[in-house]
Enzyme design. Structure first.
Site, short mmCIF file in Angstrom:
data_model
loop_
_atom_site.label_atom_id
_atom_site.label_comp_id
_atom_site.label_asym_id
_atom_site.label_seq_id
_atom_site.Cartn_x
_atom_site.Cartn_y
_atom_site.Cartn_z
N GLY A 43 1.43 -1.45 -0.17
CA GLY A 43 0.33 0.26 -0.05
C GLY A 43 0.77 1.61 0.05
N ARG B 11 1.21 -5.03 -5.44
CA ARG B 11 1.70 -6.48 -4.34
C ARG B 11 1.41 -7.81 -5.58
NH1 ARG B 11 -0.03 -4.45 0.52
NH2 ARG B 11 -2.11 -3.27 0.78
N ASP C 81 5.26 -4.64 6.17
CA ASP C 81 5.93 -5.61 6.83
C ASP C 81 6.12 -7.49 5.93
OD1 ASP C 81 2.48 -6.02 6.25
OD2 ASP C 81 2.92 -7.38 7.76
N THR D 272 4.05 2.86 5.63
CA THR D 272 3.13 2.68 5.67
C THR D 272 2.27 3.03 6.51
OG1 THR D 272 1.18 0.27 6.41
CG2 THR D 272 3.83 1.27 7.11
N ASP E 159 -0.66 2.70 8.71
CA ASP E 159 -0.87 1.49 9.48
C ASP E 159 -0.16 2.09 10.70
OD1 ASP E 159 -3.05 1.32 7.74
OD2 ASP E 159 -1.74 -1.01 8.05
N ASP F 189 2.20 0.04 12.10
CA ASP F 189 1.76 -1.50 12.36
C ASP F 189 3.16 -2.53 12.60
OD1 ASP F 189 2.28 -1.73 9.95
OD2 ASP F 189 0.04 -3.14 9.47
N ARG G 14 -5.80 -2.01 9.73
CA ARG G 14 -5.75 -3.27 9.96
C ARG G 14 -5.87 -3.44 11.17
NH1 ARG G 14 -1.74 -5.66 5.87
NH2 ARG G 14 -0.46 -4.76 7.61
#
Length: 320
Positions: A11, A72, A103, A125, A127, A129, A171
């Protein structure tokens, strides 16, 4: 080190272009040739590669998205696709690759490193995360986008005396919801890491209405609920307060990166080239206590991400 490549994968996130710019210009400054690999690992397999120069990255530091585009690649995960990528790397004489992504992108970089290709990963990213770093490139911009949306929605919510649920991305990580909810003064913040009670949320809404509050904002991280529309209906039925749902979606990924993200991306991009020159491989960059750090990819990916409980509790206290 004579030639390196740079790619963006997974992303997109605001600040990726600033990172690309830093890698390209730092490499050129140190007399290293640099190529741009388009569409992530998919472009690596297909040889979608172009030489980069100073002009290639002019006027991009303020732009969202990624000029190299992203994708992706399931083919890269298969042995045949991976071998194609290795052949392309050999044909183009690429000695090292800077990978900007999350990741999944890092796992691809780890795989390349195990095959003898020097790789350095930059955390791109929204996120946030990745547990080994305080912040990822794009997270701050995404949070500010959500905070702006909260302000706009609060205006109309106040006019109509409504409650508004704002669903944000992330997510399995609730950091966008937590940081934006705290900065935006949300009454309730729902994240995947912390159990919640719909009755507790309704109680807060009713108490707020009883003391004359004209609006209420609930921040909901995506993935917590199967049906956020049904959740809004339940809130309205239980409280009698008209409740609207707004799903922000991919608006959070776009837009001009904040100064924080531009600086973070620039610092990491410059450091990535330095690590390449130091003959390092299979490293990822992060930030801890405002210092740029690097860590082994496998070690970084093994660390479990946890929500900042102190920040979550503070948000609850301040929203009474």
């Amino acid at each position: 080190m004579r030639k390196i490549g740079v790619l963006t994968s997974g992303g997109d996130s605001p600040g990726m272009n600033a990172a690309i710019r830093a890698v390209v210009r730092s490499a050129i400054y140190h007399d290293i040739k640099v190529v741009g690999i388009k569409k992530g690992y998919e472009g690596l397999i297909n040889g979608d590669i172009e030489d980069m120069n100073l002009s290639s990255v002019a006027d991009i530091i303020h732009r969202g998205g990624t000029i190299l585009r992203t994708a992706r690649s399931e083919e890269f995960k298969a042995e045949r696709g991976f071998q194609k990528a290795l052949n392309v790397i050999s044909i183009f004489g690429i000695e090292g690759i800077v990978v900007i992504g999350g990741d999944g992108s890092f796992r691809g970089a780890e795989k390349l490193s195990q095959a003898g290709i020097k790789t350095i990963g930059l955390p791109g990213t929204i996120d946030n995360d990745l547990a080994y770093t305080d912040f990822t490139i794009g997270f701050d911009t995404a949070v500010n986008t959500v905070v702006n949306a909260i302000s706009n929605i609060r205006d109309t919510s106040t006019s109509h005396g409504r409650a508004n649920i704002i669903e944000v991305m992330g997510r399995h990580c609730g950091d966008i919801a937590l940081y934006a909810g705290l900065a935006g003064g949300a009454e309730s913040i729902i994240v995947p890491e912390v159990p919640f009670s719909i009755d507790d949320i309704c109680k807060r809404l009713i108490q707020g209405r009883n003391r004359g509050k004209l609006h209420s904002i609930i921040i909901l991280a995506e993935g917590v609920l199967k049906d956020s529309h049904e959740f809004a209906k339940q809130i309205e039925e239980k409280t009698g307060i008209e409740t609207k749902l707004t799903i922000l979606g991919h608006i959070q990924r776009g837009g001009s990166p904040t100064a924080f993200d531009r600086i973070l991306a620039s610092r990491m991009g410059g450091r990535a080239v330095e690590l390449m020159m130091e003959d390092k491989t299979s490293r990822v960059l992060g930030i801890k206590g405002n210092e740029i750090i690097d860590m082994d990819i496998s070690e970084a990916l093994s660390i479990k991400k946890e929500i900042n409980k102190n920040l979550y509790e503070l948000a609850k206290i301040l929203s009474i």
